[in-house]
Design an enzyme around this catalytic site. Structure first.
Site, PDB file in Angstrom:
ATOM      1  N   SER A 255       0.437  -1.460  -0.264  1.00  0.00           N
ATOM      2  CA  SER A 255      -0.529  -0.228  -0.035  1.00  0.00           C
ATOM      3  C   SER A 255       1.282   1.542  -0.305  1.00  0.00           C
ATOM      4  CB  SER A 255      -0.438   0.283   1.059  1.00  0.00           C
ATOM      5  OG  SER A 255      -0.009   0.636   1.991  1.00  0.00           O
ATOM      6  N   LYS A 256       0.266   2.921   0.135  1.00  0.00           N
ATOM      7  CA  LYS A 256       0.543   3.701   0.091  1.00  0.00           C
ATOM      8  C   LYS A 256       1.886   3.988   1.044  1.00  0.00           C
ATOM      9  CE  LYS A 256      -2.063   6.352  -2.273  1.00  0.00           C
ATOM     10  NZ  LYS A 256      -3.549   8.351  -1.778  1.00  0.00           N
ATOM     11  N   ARG A 257       1.545   2.875   2.429  1.00  0.00           N
ATOM     12  CA  ARG A 257       2.479   3.489   3.315  1.00  0.00           C
ATOM     13  C   ARG A 257       4.261   2.357   2.959  1.00  0.00           C
ATOM     14  NH1 ARG A 257       1.944  -0.472   6.816  1.00  0.00           N
ATOM     15  NH2 ARG A 257       0.421  -1.526   5.678  1.00  0.00           N
TER      16      ARG A 257
END
Ligand code: GLU
Length: 497
Positions: A255-257
């Site tokens: 994910s973006k993380r």
């Protein structure tokens, strides 16, 4: 020119910005095609009107071009199986659906969205109750006529066998077996006249002569249905290869993380396409479990499906940054100067002097070892602008405490800086070797530790405690900037005293 019978496709649904997982699929297909001298086809699966996003195809094409993944057939280049947009091939799917209904492999379903919702609600939590309940599976011709005469437009559903098993071979996963009672009577053609992914995908893979389907693992559970469709339509299925899922270093879903979410964001952050390609090729494939850095040619030469793994691939942004640094160090000064120029123009603080290419050419060799991305990384660390801002600032203005950090005695510091000014002003050639000799001798004469003296000079000239080699930095900064910075520091010390 493609000459082998290998034909693979990247078949994105234009629903949003392509992310790393999407492009890894594109890359594996491209490498497979190029390795085998086959064809790489771009097919746009745009039949889901609800999820369609107008700008997505442009971004997909832009990402592929940026990464150098050229397609042999598809949008813009055309080809013998055009059109390559599924939304322009509806007649073909209608005809296939019609055939399936006629031979009993599929049936008309008149259930309204409300009824389906009600069905789901009432069966929630019941064992074996996933999917469609078969309400329209066995309607009599009379019942169908009655519903047709009410003006209802049916969808077409596949009549999945309820007993037995479906098996197929996947070159990555081996033999895969699925219990049919776990499979659903999926919709093939919606009542709005658009096919679902399953029908359009199978029909097109057949008509476009696709030999191998390399796609994300998430489609594995759709494959039993596809296998039935191939067989009901009298088609030979392609070879399947489901690529491993990509996880973050913490083994959670990517994910973006874990890094940028859209692939093009990596471009704006200054990642190089060759580094991206190299890095992505290792997301589920390896040459020998140890070779990391591989040129595009080497990847094409060595890539094959037999070394694609089953287990999850780990996306590690630090590895990508490291890999990018490796590619940056392989560039010539000219290439690197051209590559960094737009990033510096964009990212340097406003008070910097405009970037001059000749000056840039002199300083890139100093930066080359130190940067990992051209633009700002996720934390803006390791970018060129961050690494190089002091080359472009008018002055770096360290505070008195910073100047005195290494040579603590103010009078000694002032004397040493003045001595430095004399050396610089007297230097005929502002050359790093000459400067080093003079400054080393001066340190000895003043009885000052060279490391402390040079540490102070580094702070005065760059505003930092770490920089590329000091005398090379002086040479690139040039006499005028160096003199100005030392004078500035003397001014600061005079005020602080
Ligand atoms: N349109 C599907 C997707 O986005 C293609 C899946 C497949 O390759 O079969 O991802």
């Amino acid at each position: 020119m493609p000459g082998s019978s290998v034909r693979v496709r990247y078949a994105p649904s234009p629903t949003g910005d392509p992310h790393i997982g999407n492009l890894r699929t594109a890359l594996f297909n491209w490498l497979f095609a190029r390795h085998h001298g086959g064809s790489f086809i771009l097919r746009v699966e745009d039949t889901d009107q609800k999820r369609y996003s107008a700008g997505a195809l442009g971004k997909i094409q832009e990402s592929l071009r940026w990464l150098g993944l050229d397609w042999d057939e598809g949008p813009e280049v055309g080809g013998p199986h055009a059109p390559y947009f599924q939304s322009q091939r509806l007649d073909i799917y209608h005809e296939a659906a019609q055939r399936l209904v006629e031979d009993g492999s599929a049936y008309h379903c008149y259930c309204s969205p409300d009824r389906l919702e009600e069905m789901r609600r009432s069966r929630r939590g019941q064992k074996g109750s996933r999917g469609y309940d078969g309400h329209c599976r066995d309607l009599s011709p009379a019942e169908r006529d009655r519903l047709d005469s009410q003006g209802l437009v049916p969808a077409v559903r596949f009549r999945m066998p309820r007993e037995g098993e479906t098996d197929f071979h996947d070159i990555i996963r081996g033999d895969v077996v699925w219990r049919n009672d776990l499979l659903d009577d999926h919709i093939l053609l919606k009542s709005d006249g658009y096919p679902t992914y399953h029908l359009a995908n199978v029909v097109d893979d057949h008509l476009m002569d696709i030999s191998h389907v390399l796609r994300a693992e998430e489609w594995l559970s759709s494959t039993p249905l596809h296998v039935h469709l191939y067989s009901s339509l009298g088609y030979t299925p392609p070879v399947f290869a489901h690529l491993p899922i990509i996880l973050g270093p913490d083994r959670s879903k990517l994910s973006k993380r874990h890094g940028a979410s859209s692939a093009l964001q990596y471009r704006s952050e200054g990642f190089l396409p060759d580094a991206m390609v190299n890095f992505m090729a290792l997301l589920g494939w390896s040459l020998d479990d140890k070779t990391e850095v591989m040129s595009r040619e080497m990847l094409v030469h060595s890539f094959d499906a037999d070394r694609i793994v089953r287990s999850a691939a780990i996306f590690d942004i630090e590895k990508l940054q490291w890999m990018n640094g490796v590619y940056i160090r392989q560039m010539s000064s000219e290439e690197l100067a051209d590559a960094v120029l737009p990033y510096l123009e964009k990212d340097l603080p406003g008070e910097c002097t405009p970037v001059d290419r000749d000056y840039l050419l002199k300083l890139v060799p100093l930066l080359q070892e130190r940067i990992r991305t051209l633009g700002g990384g996720l934390d803006n660390a390791g970018s060129v602008a961050e690494a190089a801002s002091y080359f472009f600032l008018d002055n770096v203005n360290p505070r008195a405490e910073e100047i005195l950090d290494r040579v603590r005695e103010p009078e000694t510091a002032v004397a040493a800086l003045k001595r430095g000014l004399d050396i610089m002003e007297g230097a005929k050639e502002f050359d790093h070797e000459v400067l080093e000799e003079w400054f080393t001798a001066a340190a000895a004469e003043m009885g000052l530790s060279a490391s402390r003296y040079f540490g102070m000079l580094r702070m005065v000239l760059t505003g930092r405690t770490a920089s590329p080699p000091l005398f090379a930095t002086m040479e690139v900064l040039g006499k005028e900037r160096c003199v100005r910075r030392i004078e500035g520091a003397l001014g600061t010390l005079a005020k602080g005293a």
